[in-house]
Design a protein around this motif. Structure first.
Motif, PDB file in Angstrom:
ATOM      1  N   MET A  88       0.836  -1.184   0.000  1.00  0.00           N
ATOM      2  CA  MET A  88       0.000   0.000   0.000  1.00  0.00           C
ATOM      3  C   MET A  88       0.875   1.239   0.000  1.00  0.00           C
ATOM      4  O   MET A  88       2.018   1.209   0.409  1.00  0.00           O
ATOM      5  CB  MET A  88      -0.936   0.022   1.215  1.00  0.00           C
ATOM      6  N   PRO A  89       0.371   2.399  -0.443  1.00  0.00           N
ATOM      7  CA  PRO A  89       1.167   3.613  -0.451  1.00  0.00           C
ATOM      8  C   PRO A  89       1.522   4.037   0.965  1.00  0.00           C
ATOM      9  O   PRO A  89       0.746   3.832   1.898  1.00  0.00           O
ATOM     10  CB  PRO A  89       0.211   4.639  -1.098  1.00  0.00           C
ATOM     11  N   PRO A  90       2.693   4.640   1.167  1.00  0.00           N
ATOM     12  CA  PRO A  90       3.064   5.093   2.483  1.00  0.00           C
ATOM     13  C   PRO A  90       2.153   6.206   2.966  1.00  0.00           C
ATOM     14  O   PRO A  90       1.723   7.044   2.189  1.00  0.00           O
ATOM     15  CB  PRO A  90       4.501   5.600   2.291  1.00  0.00           C
ATOM     16  N   LEU A  91       1.874   6.225   4.273  1.00  0.00           N
ATOM     17  CA  LEU A  91       1.004   7.235   4.851  1.00  0.00           C
ATOM     18  C   LEU A  91       1.833   8.270   5.584  1.00  0.00           C
ATOM     19  O   LEU A  91       2.918   7.993   6.068  1.00  0.00           O
ATOM     20  CB  LEU A  91       0.007   6.584   5.821  1.00  0.00           C
ATOM     21  N   ILE A  92       1.300   9.490   5.706  1.00  0.00           N
ATOM     22  CA  ILE A  92       1.997  10.503   6.476  1.00  0.00           C
ATOM     23  C   ILE A  92       1.813  10.183   7.949  1.00  0.00           C
ATOM     24  O   ILE A  92       0.856   9.521   8.354  1.00  0.00           O
ATOM     25  CB  ILE A  92       1.457  11.914   6.168  1.00  0.00           C
ATOM     26  N   PRO A  93       2.735  10.633   8.828  1.00  0.00           N
ATOM     27  CA  PRO A  93       2.606  10.360  10.252  1.00  0.00           C
ATOM     28  C   PRO A  93       1.339  10.990  10.824  1.00  0.00           C
ATOM     29  O   PRO A  93       0.931  12.069  10.412  1.00  0.00           O
ATOM     30  CB  PRO A  93       3.865  11.014  10.845  1.00  0.00           C
ATOM     31  N   THR A  94       0.697  10.312  11.760  1.00  0.00           N
ATOM     32  CA  THR A  94      -0.464  10.853  12.447  1.00  0.00           C
ATOM     33  C   THR A  94      -0.045  11.404  13.801  1.00  0.00           C
ATOM     34  O   THR A  94       1.033  11.100  14.308  1.00  0.00           O
ATOM     35  CB  THR A  94      -1.540   9.763  12.645  1.00  0.00           C
ATOM     36  N   GLN A  95      -0.913  12.199  14.393  1.00  0.00           N
ATOM     37  CA  GLN A  95      -0.573  12.827  15.659  1.00  0.00           C
ATOM     38  C   GLN A  95      -0.377  11.798  16.762  1.00  0.00           C
ATOM     39  O   GLN A  95       0.505  11.931  17.606  1.00  0.00           O
ATOM     40  CB  GLN A  95      -1.669  13.821  16.061  1.00  0.00           C
ATOM     41  N   SER A  96      -1.187  10.759  16.767  1.00  0.00           N
ATOM     42  CA  SER A  96      -1.103   9.747  17.828  1.00  0.00           C
ATOM     43  C   SER A  96      -0.102   8.658  17.504  1.00  0.00           C
ATOM     44  O   SER A  96       0.243   7.850  18.368  1.00  0.00           O
ATOM     45  CB  SER A  96      -2.485   9.117  18.048  1.00  0.00           C
ATOM     46  N   MET A 115       0.752   8.421  -8.146  1.00  0.00           N
ATOM     47  CA  MET A 115       2.085   7.824  -8.297  1.00  0.00           C
ATOM     48  C   MET A 115       3.141   8.476  -7.411  1.00  0.00           C
ATOM     49  O   MET A 115       4.194   7.885  -7.182  1.00  0.00           O
ATOM     50  CB  MET A 115       2.528   7.930  -9.761  1.00  0.00           C
ATOM     51  N   PHE A 116       2.874   9.694  -6.920  1.00  0.00           N
ATOM     52  CA  PHE A 116       3.904  10.439  -6.196  1.00  0.00           C
ATOM     53  C   PHE A 116       3.375  10.935  -4.856  1.00  0.00           C
ATOM     54  O   PHE A 116       2.182  11.218  -4.721  1.00  0.00           O
ATOM     55  CB  PHE A 116       4.377  11.637  -7.038  1.00  0.00           C
ATOM     56  N   PRO A 154      -5.353   5.146  -0.602  1.00  0.00           N
ATOM     57  CA  PRO A 154      -5.010   6.549  -0.320  1.00  0.00           C
ATOM     58  C   PRO A 154      -3.906   7.017  -1.258  1.00  0.00           C
ATOM     59  O   PRO A 154      -3.117   6.212  -1.756  1.00  0.00           O
ATOM     60  CB  PRO A 154      -4.516   6.514   1.136  1.00  0.00           C
ATOM     61  N   LEU A 155      -3.856   8.302  -1.507  1.00  0.00           N
ATOM     62  CA  LEU A 155      -2.745   8.861  -2.259  1.00  0.00           C
ATOM     63  C   LEU A 155      -1.458   8.686  -1.469  1.00  0.00           C
ATOM     64  O   LEU A 155      -1.477   8.668  -0.235  1.00  0.00           O
ATOM     65  CB  LEU A 155      -2.975  10.357  -2.525  1.00  0.00           C
ATOM     66  N   ARG A 156      -0.343   8.569  -2.168  1.00  0.00           N
ATOM     67  CA  ARG A 156       0.940   8.423  -1.476  1.00  0.00           C
ATOM     68  C   ARG A 156       1.206   9.668  -0.636  1.00  0.00           C
ATOM     69  O   ARG A 156       1.084  10.792  -1.101  1.00  0.00           O
ATOM     70  CB  ARG A 156       2.070   8.233  -2.479  1.00  0.00           C
ATOM     71  N   GLY A 157       1.576   9.432   0.622  1.00  0.00           N
ATOM     72  CA  GLY A 157       1.873  10.546   1.513  1.00  0.00           C
ATOM     73  C   GLY A 157       0.660  11.168   2.147  1.00  0.00           C
ATOM     74  O   GLY A 157       0.754  12.240   2.745  1.00  0.00           O
ATOM     75  N   ALA A 158      -0.517  10.519   2.030  1.00  0.00           N
ATOM     76  CA  ALA A 158      -1.741  11.065   2.619  1.00  0.00           C
ATOM     77  C   ALA A 158      -2.508   9.966   3.336  1.00  0.00           C
ATOM     78  O   ALA A 158      -2.416   8.788   2.980  1.00  0.00           O
ATOM     79  CB  ALA A 158      -2.624  11.688   1.535  1.00  0.00           C
ATOM     80  N   THR A 159      -3.235  10.366   4.372  1.00  0.00           N
ATOM     81  CA  THR A 159      -4.108   9.419   5.056  1.00  0.00           C
ATOM     82  C   THR A 159      -5.354   9.172   4.208  1.00  0.00           C
ATOM     83  O   THR A 159      -5.650   9.952   3.301  1.00  0.00           O
ATOM     84  CB  THR A 159      -4.505   9.961   6.436  1.00  0.00           C
ATOM     85  N   PRO A 160      -6.111   8.116   4.477  1.00  0.00           N
ATOM     86  CA  PRO A 160      -7.308   7.834   3.683  1.00  0.00           C
ATOM     87  C   PRO A 160      -8.321   8.977   3.751  1.00  0.00           C
ATOM     88  O   PRO A 160      -8.354   9.741   4.716  1.00  0.00           O
ATOM     89  CB  PRO A 160      -7.865   6.555   4.321  1.00  0.00           C
ATOM     90  N   SER A 161      -9.164   9.074   2.725  1.00  0.00           N
ATOM     91  CA  SER A 161     -10.230  10.074   2.702  1.00  0.00           C
ATOM     92  C   SER A 161     -11.531   9.393   2.311  1.00  0.00           C
ATOM     93  O   SER A 161     -11.540   8.449   1.512  1.00  0.00           O
ATOM     94  CB  SER A 161      -9.906  11.207   1.725  1.00  0.00           C
ATOM     95  N   ALA A 162     -12.630   9.866   2.893  1.00  0.00           N
ATOM     96  CA  ALA A 162     -13.937   9.251   2.686  1.00  0.00           C
ATOM     97  C   ALA A 162     -14.984  10.334   2.497  1.00  0.00           C
ATOM     98  O   ALA A 162     -14.769  11.506   2.826  1.00  0.00           O
ATOM     99  CB  ALA A 162     -14.293   8.356   3.871  1.00  0.00           C
ATOM    100  N   SER A 163     -16.137   9.940   1.995  1.00  0.00           N
ATOM    101  CA  SER A 163     -17.230  10.889   1.765  1.00  0.00           C
ATOM    102  C   SER A 163     -18.224  10.917   2.916  1.00  0.00           C
ATOM    103  O   SER A 163     -19.111  11.761   2.937  1.00  0.00           O
ATOM    104  CB  SER A 163     -17.956  10.549   0.457  1.00  0.00           C
TER     105      SER A 163
END
Length: 508
Positions: A1-9, A381-382, A447-456
């Motif tokens: 899976m694409p890497p995620l950005i760090p979360t606060q917790s 891709m980026f 999710p996009l690379r470098g971003a956490t998942p997004s939902a509607s």
């Protein structure tokens, strides 16, 4: 899976998933699609009035040279698009997508409007084609950041499960712009007649860029910055504790070395899509008129009907890609183009209107397979911090070759007299598409690379969280398997090393 950005917790939780504001999403889609429609309105108009521009700006040349020269002026601006891509890409990654897109639409509207003001060759001589070229170069520079920025803007706003469907409206805007441009040309030709249209009527479509530009600027100014870019800035503030003005800086060496595979895949997909695009929607009106000797109005009407059909297919492909993935459509479209290019051109040169339309429409549906997924595939891709710079650079390098399509095709057909040259051209492109489809990674519903998942919605967010955990678990298992494989290799190397050590008196 694409890497995620760090979360606060440190742990991905429900509150880390972005719930997309539907009203903001609609504004983002409208702003991006309208700007893209304006870009392709100009391309559509230019392709459909190329014969008139040849007479106005290159009056001393033969009809064939006039056509090639006019299409050549269309192609030359693609040489400066990489410069615009690099320039606006860096700005987009440092200052945000919304600001850059507001700038590009202003440049594009002004340069398009100015084309309509240029006097003819008979009035000012050589300065007429020079001014035309300067306006086209300004367009090329602004467009270098336009499509990629708009694609990123939509992709970063869209929920993960609807990114294909919503992203397809970007090229829906492209096709709609083509239809509008062609429709305006046909309407003016029928009202003014051929002589008055060539004399001054061709200028009117270019003047329409002003109101379209103002409307696009208003929508883009009203749209907010994307959630993914805002997350990137928040992460920088948390990690570096520095002022927001210290924007992320992009190292092109890092892009070229760390992301060479996505760059190549991006180039392959852009070449496949846009060469097919320019061949069908920019070159074919001239092909039908100049080589097949159809009246300008008849050829244009056929292309308009084909494009209207594409408008219905486009969102269906985007929606289907959210369910079945992006790769299947790239592979299907490429194989279909390889197999059906020659049969389609056999229909086109048959001389029968129904068969001509059928050949063009089959090619159009194949094109839909690419355009329906490109805007959702490329931004994935980026990672966020280099997305605009990397994508704009790769996209606009590839677009140089794609933009030469009308000029090369016209020259080859004119010099050889072989009406199947465009089909062979498309078959070569299909091979590039097949290779690209084989090596590209699936990005649908991720999710996009470098971003956490997004939902509607919150319900979708809970489902995405479970799905993301499953992807993480699978990734951990894959990494464990890779570690185990490497450990076996290390043990084998250690045993081999020991054999050499045992043979040496001083090392043993």
């Amino acid at each position: 899976m694409p890497p995620l950005i760090p979360t606060q917790s440190g742990t991905l939780e429900l509150h880390d998933i972005t719930i997309v504001d539907q009203s903001k999403l609609k504004k983002a889609i409208s702003a991006a699609a309208l700007g893209n429609a304006m870009e392709w309105f100009d391309f559509g108009v230019y392709g459909f009035v190329a014969y008139a521009l040849g007479k106005v700006f290159f009056p001393d040349a033969s009809p064939s040279v006039q056509m090639i020269a006019a299409l050549g002026t269309f192609s030359v601006p693609f040489l400066v698009r990489p410069l615009g891509g690099v320039f606006f890409g860096v700005l987009g990654d440092r200052f945000g997508r919304q600001k850059v897109l507001s700038t590009t639409i202003i440049i594009m509207a002004v340069s398009t409007f100015c084309i309509g003001l240029i006097p003819s060759y008979d009035s000012i001589g050589i300065w007429a084609p020079i001014l035309l070229l300067l306006c086209k170069l300004a367009q090329g520079f602004s467009v270098g950041g336009e499509y990629t920025g708009a694609a990123i803007f939509v992709a970063e706003y869209a929920p993960d499960r609807k990114r294909g469907f919503l992203g397809s409206f970007l090229d829906f805007g492209s096709i709609a712009g083509f239809v509008l441009g062609a429709g305006v040309v046909v309407l003016l030709q029928s009202i003014l007649g051929e002589d008055r249209f060539v004399e001054w009527g061709w200028r009117l479509p270019f003047f329409m860029a002003a109101p379209l530009g103002f409307l696009g600027l208003y929508l883009r100014h009203a749209a907010e910055e994307t959630p993914a870019f805002q997350q990137q800035l928040e992460m920088m503030e948390r990690e570096d504790q520095e002022d927001v003005e210290n924007r992320p800086r992009v190292s092109f060496r890092e892009i070229a070395t760390r992301f060479w595979r996505p760059l190549l895949i991006c180039v392959g997909l852009v070449l496949t899509t846009n060469i097919t695009y320019y061949m069908l929607l920019t070159y074919m009106p001239s092909y039908l008129t100049h080589n097949m000797h159809y009246a300008e109005g008849h050829g244009v009407l056929i292309i308009i009907a084909v494009m209207i059909g594409m408008l219905f297919v486009q969102p269906v492909i985007g929606m289907a890609s959210d369910r079945f993935g992006r790769r299947p459509f790239v592979l299907f479209g490429s194989v279909a183009l390889l197999v059906l290019a020659v049969p389609c051109f056999r229909l086109i040169i048959s001389g029968e209107i129904g068969l001509i339309f059928l050949g063009l429409f089959i090619l159009a549906v194949i094109l839909n397979a690419f355009t329906g997924v490109m805007a959702s595939t490329l931004p994935a891709m980026f990672p966020t911090r280099i997305r605009y710079s990397a994508l704009a650079s790769a996209f606009n390098i590839a677009i140089i070759l794609a933009g030469l399509t009308p000029t090369i095709a016209a020259a080859l057909v004119d010099s050889s007299g072989n009406l199947y040259i465009p089909a062979y051209y498309l078959m070569l492109v299909a091979v590039i598409g097949i290779v690209t489809g084989i090596f590209m990674k699936e990005t649908a519903n991720r999710p996009l690379r470098g971003a956490t998942p997004s939902a509607s919605s919150k319900k979708e967010a809970r489902e995405l969280l479970v799905q993301t955990y499953e992807h993480i678990e699978q990734s951990v298992e894959d990494i464990d398997a890779e570690i185990a494989r490497l450990q076996v290799q290390i043990q084998a190397l250690e045993a081999r090393k020991q054999q050499y050590v045992d043979l040496h008196p001083k090392l043993g």
